[in-house]
Design an enzyme around this catalytic site. Structure first.
Site, PDB file in Angstrom:
ATOM      1  N   CYS A  93     -45.232  -7.077 -28.856  1.00 23.16           N
ATOM      2  CA  CYS A  93     -44.550  -7.387 -27.586  1.00 23.16           C
ATOM      3  C   CYS A  93     -44.470  -8.910 -27.412  1.00 23.16           C
ATOM      4  O   CYS A  93     -45.490  -9.597 -27.307  1.00 23.16           O
ATOM      5  CB  CYS A  93     -45.304  -6.757 -26.421  1.00 23.16           C
ATOM      6  N   ASP A 130     -37.986  -4.523 -24.087  1.00 21.93           N
ATOM      7  CA  ASP A 130     -37.768  -4.617 -25.537  1.00 21.93           C
ATOM      8  C   ASP A 130     -36.832  -3.508 -26.047  1.00 21.93           C
ATOM      9  O   ASP A 130     -37.033  -2.321 -25.760  1.00 21.93           O
ATOM     10  CB  ASP A 130     -39.132  -4.506 -26.241  1.00 21.93           C
ATOM     11  N   ARG A 146     -36.525  -2.182 -28.789  1.00 23.06           N
ATOM     12  CA  ARG A 146     -37.069  -1.219 -29.762  1.00 23.06           C
ATOM     13  C   ARG A 146     -37.807  -0.057 -29.111  1.00 23.06           C
ATOM     14  O   ARG A 146     -38.199   0.897 -29.778  1.00 23.06           O
ATOM     15  CB  ARG A 146     -38.009  -1.962 -30.720  1.00 23.06           C
ATOM     16  N   CYS A 177     -41.522  -1.961 -21.245  1.00 22.25           N
ATOM     17  CA  CYS A 177     -40.989  -3.292 -21.519  1.00 22.25           C
ATOM     18  C   CYS A 177     -39.470  -3.219 -21.744  1.00 22.25           C
ATOM     19  O   CYS A 177     -38.933  -2.184 -22.125  1.00 22.25           O
ATOM     20  CB  CYS A 177     -41.678  -3.840 -22.762  1.00 22.25           C
ATOM     21  N   HIS A 233     -46.114  -1.779 -25.888  1.00 21.51           N
ATOM     22  CA  HIS A 233     -45.723  -1.543 -27.278  1.00 21.51           C
ATOM     23  C   HIS A 233     -46.248  -2.656 -28.177  1.00 21.51           C
ATOM     24  O   HIS A 233     -46.522  -3.770 -27.718  1.00 21.51           O
ATOM     25  CB  HIS A 233     -44.195  -1.465 -27.395  1.00 21.51           C
TER      26      HIS A 233
HETATM   27 ZN   LIG Z   1     -42.424  -6.102 -24.889  1.00 20.22          ZN
END
Ligand SMILES: [Zn+2]
Length: 217
Positions: A100, A41, A43, A39, A97
């Protein structure tokens, strides 16, 4: 932005300075161990969670780590083709993750009312919403999102097989695919175990040895 500029200077002076030989060898080309689909993302940091160095991972990132249908044009499919056909990666990892936002949006389409591009992209994963409705109606909140994160990874693993250049290599034992979920709050990585049909915390022996190299003719 200032922090990024300072970071670039620090990288050159510290990390790069310590690993000059590695970077010199990388100038001659890349031979990554894995195609890592995850992803966007912020993090999720693939190199950190896998202890990888530059050159180790060929990374594809998009919202909710989706593998689109082969008939759809796009950067993800192009990267898949290049990684497998040209670089010959021996492994593909799809890594979702916890928490999400993309998966949450798949479950709650009204949250995308003002995000038409996100909605169009995530419409490719509508099957995940159906699976969650059918199998996880008893779950709520974070537990429901976590189940959806896992199911989304499994759907994307299936989508990988729709690419002939991937399914053929899988059938010949030249390629391995794995589904992972990274748990942000604990740093744990879970991998899908087809024998137990569930995601289990990764251990040193979670990954089977690489496919045998072809022997002499
Ligand atoms: Zn995500």
């Amino acid at each position: 932005m200032q922090r990024l500029v300072a970071g670039a200077h620090a990288f050159r002076a510290q990390y790069f300075a310590k690993k000059r030989d590695l970077f010199r060898s990388l100038e001659r080309g890349q031979r990554p161990d894995a195609l890592f689909i995850t992803c966007s993302d912020a993090r999720v940091v693939p190199h950190l969670i896998t202890g990888s160095e530059p050159g180790d991972l060929f990374i594809v990132r998009n919202v909710a780590n989706i593998v689109p249908h082969p008939t759809l044009p796009g950067g993800t499919a192009a990267a898949l083709e290049y990684a497998v056909e040209v670089l010959g990666v021996p492994n593909i990892v799809v890594c979702g993750h916890t928490d999400c936002g993309g998966v949450r949006a798949i479950l709650e389409p009204p949250s995308m009312d003002r995000l038409p591009l996100v909605r169009r992209w995530l419409s490719q994963a509508e099957r995940v919403r159906e699976i969650v409705r059918e199998r996880y109606a008893h779950l709520e909140g974070d537990e429901r999102i976590s189940a959806a994160v896992e199911e989304n990874v499994l759907v994307q693993l299936e989508n990988l097989r729709a690419f002939p250049f991937i399914s053929e290599r899988l059938d010949r034992g030249e390629l391995r695919i794995a589904g992972w979920v990274y748990r942000i709050a604990s740093g744990q990585v879970f991998t899908y175990d087809p024998t137990h049909e569930q995601f289990l915390e990764m251990t040193a022996d979670s990954v089977p040895p690489p496919p045998a190299a072809p022997g002499p003719p």
